[in-house]
Design an enzyme around this catalytic site. Structure first.
Site, mmCIF file in Angstrom:
data_model
loop_
_atom_site.group_PDB
_atom_site.id
_atom_site.type_symbol
_atom_site.label_atom_id
_atom_site.label_comp_id
_atom_site.label_asym_id
_atom_site.label_seq_id
_atom_site.Cartn_x
_atom_site.Cartn_y
_atom_site.Cartn_z
ATOM 1 N N GLN A 191 1.510 0.288 -6.621
ATOM 2 C CA GLN A 191 2.138 -0.710 -5.774
ATOM 3 C C GLN A 191 1.017 -1.466 -5.069
ATOM 4 O O GLN A 191 0.011 -0.878 -4.672
ATOM 5 C CB GLN A 191 3.066 -0.058 -4.758
ATOM 6 N N LEU A 245 -3.400 -4.398 0.017
ATOM 7 C CA LEU A 245 -2.982 -3.026 0.276
ATOM 8 C C LEU A 245 -2.632 -2.336 -1.026
ATOM 9 O O LEU A 245 -1.728 -2.756 -1.741
ATOM 10 C CB LEU A 245 -1.750 -3.022 1.195
ATOM 11 N N LEU A 246 -3.354 -1.281 -1.360
ATOM 12 C CA LEU A 246 -3.017 -0.428 -2.491
ATOM 13 C C LEU A 246 -2.071 0.636 -1.973
ATOM 14 O O LEU A 246 -2.347 1.288 -0.967
ATOM 15 C CB LEU A 246 -4.276 0.218 -3.068
ATOM 16 N N TYR A 290 8.949 -1.240 -6.789
ATOM 17 C CA TYR A 290 8.673 0.055 -6.175
ATOM 18 C C TYR A 290 8.393 1.116 -7.238
ATOM 19 O O TYR A 290 8.132 0.796 -8.386
ATOM 20 C CB TYR A 290 9.826 0.445 -5.262
ATOM 21 N N SER A 291 8.459 2.360 -6.860
ATOM 22 C CA SER A 291 8.005 3.488 -7.683
ATOM 23 C C SER A 291 8.602 3.529 -9.081
ATOM 24 O O SER A 291 9.708 3.061 -9.320
ATOM 25 C CB SER A 291 8.308 4.801 -6.978
ATOM 26 N N ASP A 331 1.325 3.473 -3.474
ATOM 27 C CA ASP A 331 1.634 4.531 -4.438
ATOM 28 C C ASP A 331 1.130 4.274 -5.856
ATOM 29 O O ASP A 331 1.491 3.274 -6.469
ATOM 30 C CB ASP A 331 3.144 4.730 -4.545
#
Length: 114
Positions: free
Chosen positions: A36, A17-18, A79-80, A20
């Site tokens: 991510q 899963l690609l 995360y981001s 952000d």
């Protein structure tokens, strides 16, 4: 066997899963797009950062894993964040997530190229 359903104009890793895109930056003649990534499945149960690079913004290569959730401050996900170049080094900033006593805590983290 070649994947006949692979995107041509969008960044897509070979598996997983690609999520952000983060840290879009140019460094040492290459363009970098961190993202991510759950390389193990198609859900949000695991998050690390993967990396695409390009020399021309048209042809992209997926480099694989770039930042792994490998410390107590990010053990439950990367995360981001963002990236910048300073003093001829690539500085990557990201949010580390860690669950402690049933509570999720976020930590601002930094990785620097050497």
């Amino acid at each position: 066997m070649e994947n006949i359903h692979k995107n041509i104009f969008h960044l897509e890793p070979s598996r997983g899963l690609l999520d952000d895109p983060n840290g879009l930056v140019q460094f040492n003649g290459k363009y970098y797009v961190f993202h991510q990534w759950n390389r193990f499945g198609l859900d949000h149960s695991y998050k690390e950062w993967g990396l695409f690079t390009s020399s021309d913004l048209l042809h992209w290569h997926h480099e694989g894993s770039a930042i792994l959730p490998d410390s107590m401050l990010d053990k439950d996900g990367i995360y981001s964040g963002s990236a910048t170049v300073a003093n001829d080094q690539l500085h990557v900033f990201f949010t580390g997530n860690s669950k402690q006593n049933g509570q999720r805590k976020s930590y601002q983290r930094q990785a620097v190229s050497n």
